[in-house]
Design an enzyme around this catalytic site. Structure first.
Site, mmCIF file in Angstrom:
data_model
loop_
_atom_site.group_PDB
_atom_site.id
_atom_site.type_symbol
_atom_site.label_atom_id
_atom_site.label_comp_id
_atom_site.label_asym_id
_atom_site.label_seq_id
_atom_site.Cartn_x
_atom_site.Cartn_y
_atom_site.Cartn_z
ATOM 1 N N ASN A 148 8.868 -7.186 3.887
ATOM 2 C CA ASN A 148 8.694 -5.914 3.143
ATOM 3 C C ASN A 148 9.922 -5.000 3.747
ATOM 4 O OD1 ASN A 148 7.048 -2.954 3.595
ATOM 5 N ND2 ASN A 148 7.573 -3.763 1.681
ATOM 6 N N GLY A 149 10.310 -4.217 2.420
ATOM 7 C CA GLY A 149 11.492 -3.305 2.793
ATOM 8 C C GLY A 149 12.439 -3.461 1.850
ATOM 9 N N CYS B 114 3.270 3.322 9.164
ATOM 10 C CA CYS B 114 3.359 4.416 8.504
ATOM 11 C C CYS B 114 3.890 5.764 9.512
ATOM 12 C CB CYS B 114 1.775 5.165 7.700
ATOM 13 S SG CYS B 114 2.306 6.694 6.918
ATOM 14 N N GLN C 264 -6.435 -1.401 3.209
ATOM 15 C CA GLN C 264 -5.512 -1.022 4.302
ATOM 16 C C GLN C 264 -6.367 0.222 4.989
ATOM 17 O OE1 GLN C 264 -1.590 1.054 4.641
ATOM 18 N NE2 GLN C 264 -1.095 -0.967 5.484
ATOM 19 N N PRO D 82 0.954 -1.212 -0.003
ATOM 20 C CA PRO D 82 0.096 0.040 0.069
ATOM 21 C C PRO D 82 0.977 1.183 -0.054
ATOM 22 C CG PRO D 82 0.256 -1.064 2.196
ATOM 23 C CD PRO D 82 0.643 -2.030 1.444
#
Length: 342
Positions: free
Chosen positions: A210-211, A99, A69, A16
């Site tokens: 993720n990342g 976030c 999300q 997202p």
């Protein structure tokens, strides 16, 4: 589809991303991969409950599987928003606990919730009880001076105790003071090993990483380390053509890869429908700029879509001109590579 989705769709997903993964972007990504799980931009629970739901949540039915999300920290409101999402047909409801933006912090949601694992667990229990589709969490490994080994495992364990089974972990801390949201995507060091360890020590949970994942090759390397899934963010957007390999290489389907030319042709019917409904071409073509990344003609492709796509009345002819520019550039390269006859 829901039962299978836990084990398959999370194997590869697109992240997202605010201002990027809107409904037009997701329809483009779907023509590249039939299997990847697609996530919306984050939408606050308050906006879902009180705002224009059709505008915020509407999407083309061809996007499934697609996850919404949510951002928020009020269990009651999140449960309401989750029910609305399920009524709209979303296949999953995900809570943003990652976030780091100032706006998110002021609203007591996003990464700052890493400090409140009990509240996150309460929110997730409320979401899970409200819907039949999977309720999942996307989080960081910690924030600021937290010990990631403690913060990540505590958050996951509290949510797991509430019945949550699936977690997407951005393998970086978020620094809520001193770094911008953009810097928080790059500067804090990645700790993939901690996420691998989380999966080893919590084998019954579905853990996606993720990342900083730049490619399908890198995604496969993560999967080989034992995690259940990989989520790509900026690479999937700026080099969208790589998604055309996912069905074959990640999901093991006996299919040909989707090249960027095929993707454009498959996307055209969606473009035509949206243009007829009054959507401006630029709202859709901006997501296509990375399709020919690294290929001859990519600059001309971007220039034509950017300059001509914003003009009033711009239509599919603009896309066709941009495609032709790529074809010409590719043909020119091939001609130069052919040895001269002796």
């Amino acid at each position: 589809m829901i039962k299978n989705m836990k084990f398959q769709a999370h194997r590869f997903s697109t992240a997202p991303m605010m201002d990027w993964t809107d409904r037009h972007c997701r329809s483009l990504h779907r023509v590249l991969s039939s299997q990847a799980l697609l996530y919306t931009e984050m939408v606050t629970s308050g906006a879902v409950v009180h705002g224009d739901r059709d505008k915020l949540l509407g999407y083309d039915p061809g996007q499934h599987p697609v996850a919404l999300q949510l951002g928020g920290s009020d269990p009651v409101e999140l449960a309401q928003a989750a029910r609305i999402a399920e009524d709209f047909g979303y296949d999953e409801v995900n809570l943003n606990v990652g976030c780091p933006s100032d706006r998110v912090q002021s609203g007591r949601f996003g990464a700052c919730l890493m400090r409140e694992p009990d509240l996150v667990a309460e929110c997730m229990a409320a979401i899970k009880d409200a819907v039949q589709v999977p309720a999942t969490v996307k989080c960081r490994i910690g924030v600021d001076d937290q010990d990631p080994e403690d913060s990540l495992f505590t958050l996951v364990d509290r949510c797991a105790a509430a019945g949550i089974e699936t977690f997407v972990v951005h393998a970086r801390k978020a620094w809520l003071q001193g770094l911008s949201p953009k810097e928080n995507r790059d500067i804090p060091p990645l700790d993939y090993d901690l996420v691998y360890r989380l999966k080893r020590e919590r084998p019954g949970l579905t853990i996606a990483i993720n990342g900083g994942v730049p490619s399908v090759d890198a995604a496969l390397e993560h999967l080989a380390k034992g995690v259940d899934g990989v989520m790509l963010g900026r690479a999937a957007y700026h080099e969208a053509g790589l998604l055309g390999q996912v069905d074959r290489r990640v999901f093991g389907l006996d299919v040909d890869d989707v090249d960027s030319f095929q993707a454009v042709e498959r996307y055209k019917p969606y473009l035509a429908r949206e243009l007829a409904a009054g959507t401006h071409l630029a709202a859709m073509s901006r997501h296509m700029l990375g399709l020919f990344h690294g290929l001859p003609g990519a600059r001309a492709w971007r220039r034509i879509l950017t300059v001509e796509g914003v003009k009033a009345g711009a239509g599919l002819d603009v896309v066709d001109r941009a495609l032709e520019a790529v074809r010409v550039a590719l043909a020119s390269r091939e001609e130069r590579s052919v040895p001269a006859a002796e």
